[in-house]
Design a protein around this motif. Structure first.
Motif, PDB file in Angstrom:
ATOM      1  N   MET A 193      16.582   1.414  97.197  1.00  0.00           N
ATOM      2  CA  MET A 193      17.104   2.779  97.104  1.00  0.00           C
ATOM      3  C   MET A 193      17.590   3.111  95.696  1.00  0.00           C
ATOM      4  SD  MET A 193      19.257   3.133 100.664  1.00  0.00           S
ATOM      5  CE  MET A 193      19.632   4.875 100.413  1.00  0.00           C
ATOM      6  N   SER A 194      17.955   2.079  94.935  1.00  0.00           N
ATOM      7  CA  SER A 194      18.480   2.296  93.584  1.00  0.00           C
ATOM      8  C   SER A 194      17.399   2.663  92.585  1.00  0.00           C
ATOM      9  CB  SER A 194      19.216   1.039  93.101  1.00  0.00           C
ATOM     10  OG  SER A 194      20.322   0.750  93.938  1.00  0.00           O
ATOM     11  N   ILE A 195      16.145   2.363  92.914  1.00  0.00           N
ATOM     12  CA  ILE A 195      15.041   2.674  91.987  1.00  0.00           C
ATOM     13  C   ILE A 195      14.922   4.182  91.745  1.00  0.00           C
ATOM     14  CG2 ILE A 195      12.531   2.580  91.659  1.00  0.00           C
ATOM     15  CD1 ILE A 195      12.637  -0.165  93.102  1.00  0.00           C
ATOM     16  N   PRO A 196      14.834   5.027  92.806  1.00  0.00           N
ATOM     17  CA  PRO A 196      14.797   6.473  92.532  1.00  0.00           C
ATOM     18  C   PRO A 196      16.082   6.982  91.882  1.00  0.00           C
ATOM     19  CG  PRO A 196      14.945   6.051  94.903  1.00  0.00           C
ATOM     20  CD  PRO A 196      14.644   4.746  94.237  1.00  0.00           C
ATOM     21  N   MET A 197      17.211   6.345  92.196  1.00  0.00           N
ATOM     22  CA  MET A 197      18.468   6.739  91.550  1.00  0.00           C
ATOM     23  C   MET A 197      18.402   6.458  90.053  1.00  0.00           C
ATOM     24  SD  MET A 197      21.375   5.485  94.227  1.00  0.00           S
ATOM     25  CE  MET A 197      21.280   5.900  95.977  1.00  0.00           C
ATOM     26  N   GLY A 198      17.832   5.300  89.693  1.00  0.00           N
ATOM     27  CA  GLY A 198      17.686   4.964  88.281  1.00  0.00           C
ATOM     28  C   GLY A 198      16.779   5.941  87.558  1.00  0.00           C
ATOM     29  N   ILE A 199      15.709   6.343  88.217  1.00  0.00           N
ATOM     30  CA  ILE A 199      14.771   7.300  87.611  1.00  0.00           C
ATOM     31  C   ILE A 199      15.449   8.656  87.375  1.00  0.00           C
ATOM     32  CG2 ILE A 199      12.638   8.612  87.980  1.00  0.00           C
ATOM     33  CD1 ILE A 199      11.607   6.164  89.569  1.00  0.00           C
ATOM     34  N   VAL A 200      16.189   9.109  88.381  1.00  0.00           N
ATOM     35  CA  VAL A 200      16.838  10.415  88.243  1.00  0.00           C
ATOM     36  C   VAL A 200      17.980  10.361  87.226  1.00  0.00           C
ATOM     37  CG1 VAL A 200      18.612  10.309  90.056  1.00  0.00           C
ATOM     38  CG2 VAL A 200      17.483  12.471  89.584  1.00  0.00           C
ATOM     39  N   MET A 201      18.556   9.171  87.019  1.00  0.00           N
ATOM     40  CA  MET A 201      19.589   9.032  85.983  1.00  0.00           C
ATOM     41  C   MET A 201      18.993   9.236  84.593  1.00  0.00           C
ATOM     42  SD  MET A 201      22.225   6.024  87.194  1.00  0.00           S
ATOM     43  CE  MET A 201      23.351   6.326  85.809  1.00  0.00           C
ATOM     44  N   ILE A 202      17.737   8.836  84.422  1.00  0.00           N
ATOM     45  CA  ILE A 202      17.057   9.091  83.141  1.00  0.00           C
ATOM     46  C   ILE A 202      16.982  10.594  82.896  1.00  0.00           C
ATOM     47  CG2 ILE A 202      14.865   8.885  81.892  1.00  0.00           C
ATOM     48  CD1 ILE A 202      14.436   6.234  83.424  1.00  0.00           C
ATOM     49  N   PHE A 203      16.671  11.333  83.966  1.00  0.00           N
ATOM     50  CA  PHE A 203      16.654  12.800  83.874  1.00  0.00           C
ATOM     51  C   PHE A 203      18.049  13.322  83.513  1.00  0.00           C
ATOM     52  CE2 PHE A 203      17.258  16.890  86.230  1.00  0.00           C
ATOM     53  CZ  PHE A 203      16.471  17.675  85.392  1.00  0.00           C
ATOM     54  N   GLY A 204      19.081  12.699  84.070  1.00  0.00           N
ATOM     55  CA  GLY A 204      20.458  13.094  83.751  1.00  0.00           C
ATOM     56  C   GLY A 204      20.789  12.874  82.288  1.00  0.00           C
ATOM     57  N   TYR A 205      20.323  11.763  81.727  1.00  0.00           N
ATOM     58  CA  TYR A 205      20.536  11.503  80.302  1.00  0.00           C
ATOM     59  C   TYR A 205      19.831  12.547  79.436  1.00  0.00           C
ATOM     60  CZ  TYR A 205      22.850   6.985  80.884  1.00  0.00           C
ATOM     61  OH  TYR A 205      23.742   6.007  81.197  1.00  0.00           O
TER      62      TYR A 205
ATOM     63  N   ILE B 187      25.382  23.557  85.460  1.00  0.00           N
ATOM     64  CA  ILE B 187      23.911  23.471  85.387  1.00  0.00           C
ATOM     65  C   ILE B 187      23.473  22.011  85.510  1.00  0.00           C
ATOM     66  CG2 ILE B 187      21.912  23.719  83.853  1.00  0.00           C
ATOM     67  CD1 ILE B 187      23.254  26.271  82.760  1.00  0.00           C
ATOM     68  N   LYS B 188      24.147  21.136  84.761  1.00  0.00           N
ATOM     69  CA  LYS B 188      23.772  19.725  84.764  1.00  0.00           C
ATOM     70  C   LYS B 188      23.961  19.079  86.129  1.00  0.00           C
ATOM     71  CE  LYS B 188      26.001  18.576  80.833  1.00  0.00           C
ATOM     72  NZ  LYS B 188      26.436  17.768  79.673  1.00  0.00           N
ATOM     73  N   ILE B 189      25.127  19.286  86.739  1.00  0.00           N
ATOM     74  CA  ILE B 189      25.355  18.622  88.034  1.00  0.00           C
ATOM     75  C   ILE B 189      24.492  19.255  89.128  1.00  0.00           C
ATOM     76  CG2 ILE B 189      27.674  17.828  87.451  1.00  0.00           C
ATOM     77  CD1 ILE B 189      28.792  20.080  89.206  1.00  0.00           C
ATOM     78  N   GLY B 190      24.206  20.563  88.996  1.00  0.00           N
ATOM     79  CA  GLY B 190      23.341  21.220  89.974  1.00  0.00           C
ATOM     80  C   GLY B 190      21.918  20.686  89.914  1.00  0.00           C
ATOM     81  N   LEU B 191      21.347  20.640  88.708  1.00  0.00           N
ATOM     82  CA  LEU B 191      19.988  20.127  88.529  1.00  0.00           C
ATOM     83  C   LEU B 191      19.899  18.652  88.896  1.00  0.00           C
ATOM     84  CD1 LEU B 191      18.933  21.832  85.153  1.00  0.00           C
ATOM     85  CD2 LEU B 191      18.084  22.345  87.456  1.00  0.00           C
ATOM     86  N   TYR B 192      20.954  17.921  88.560  1.00  0.00           N
ATOM     87  CA  TYR B 192      20.962  16.484  88.867  1.00  0.00           C
ATOM     88  C   TYR B 192      20.992  16.246  90.380  1.00  0.00           C
ATOM     89  CZ  TYR B 192      22.172  11.549  88.824  1.00  0.00           C
ATOM     90  OH  TYR B 192      22.149  10.199  89.033  1.00  0.00           O
TER      91      TYR B 192
END
Length: 196
Positions: free
Chosen positions: A137-149, A165-170
Motif C-alpha cells: 500500500m505504501s508504493i502508491p503513497m510514495g508515488i503520490v508523495m513525489i507529486f507532492g514534492y 491548493i496543495k493539500i486539495g490536489l494531494y
C-alpha cells in the motif's frame, strides 16, 4: 481482522502522515508563524513512529480477549523509563527536539520492534503478511508523495491559497492512486456502501 482493520486505518493515517511530511512546514508557518518551525521536526519524530501502533490497535483488543495484555503494560512501562532517560541525555545535547527524538526511539524499539515480535511469536498473528500488505500500500503513497514534492517546488510562496491548493490536489491524487494501486475489493466495496 487484524489485517483488514489495519489496512483501513493505514489509508487514513497514511494520508495524514505523508501530507504532514510534505506540507507540515507550511501548516505550522501559517498557524503559529515561522519562529515555531522547529515544531515540524518535533512532530515528525513523534507522529511517524506512532503511526504503527495506531494501525495495529486491533492487536490490543486481541491480546485483551486472550488475556495476554500484561506484556504490553510491561513494555509500555519500559518505554516510559527509556524515554525519560534518553530525554535527559538528548535535551542536554540538542535541546527541545531531544525529547521528541527520545520519544521516537522509544516508540520504535518498544511499540514497533518488541510488540511486533510479540504479536508474531506469542499472540500468533501473521505479522509478515501484515507488513507485506502495508509495504504494498505504501508504493502508491510514495508515488503520490513525489507529486507532492513537485507541488512544493512550483507553489513556493506560503499562503492560505497555495496551502489549500496543495493539500486539495494531494488528497485527490492520493485517493485516485490508492484506488487503482492500493485498495483491495473489500476496501473498494466500503466506499460504495458509504456513497449509498
Amino acid at each position: 481482522m487484524f489485517l483488514k482493520i489495519g489496512r483501513l486505518q493505514y489509508i487514513l493515517l497514511g494520508l495524514i502522515s505523508s501530507g504532514f511530511i510534505l506540507f507540515g512546514k507550511d501548516f505550522i508557518t501559517l498557524w503559529v508563524g515561522k519562529e515555531y518551525i522547529e515544531a515540524y521536526n518535533i512532530a515528525l519524530w513523534i507522529m511517524i513512529p506512532l503511526t504503527v501502533p495506531l494501525i495495529q490497535s486491533t492487536g490490543v483488543s486481541i491480546m485483551q480477549a486472550k488475556n495476554m495484555h500484561q506484556f504490553r503494560s510491561i513494555v509500555y512501562f519500559i518505554i516510559a523509563i527509556l524515554n525519560l532517560v534518553l530525554s535527559i541525555i538528548f535535551v542536554k545535547k540538542v535541546g527541545a527536539i531531544g525529547c521528541a527524538i527520545a520519544t521516537g526511539i522509544s516508540f520504535i524499539l518498544g511499540q514497533i520492534i518488541v510488540m511486533n515480535i510479540y504479536y508474531k511469536v506469542s499472540v500468533g498473528l501473521d505479522i509478515v503478511k501484515f507488513w507485506k500488505n502495508i509495504i504494498k500500500m505504501s508504493i502508491p503513497m510514495g508515488i503520490v508523495m513525489i507529486f507532492g514534492y513537485i507541488l512544493n517546488y512550483y507553489l513556493i510562496e506560503i499562503n492560505y491559497l497555495n496551502f489549500l491548493i496543495k493539500i486539495g490536489l494531494y488528497a485527490i491524487s492520493y485517493g485516485i492512486l490508492l484506488w487503482f494501486m492500493g485498495l483491495n475489493n473489500y476496501e473498494k466495496s466500503q466506499v460504495y456502501i458509504w456513497k449509498k
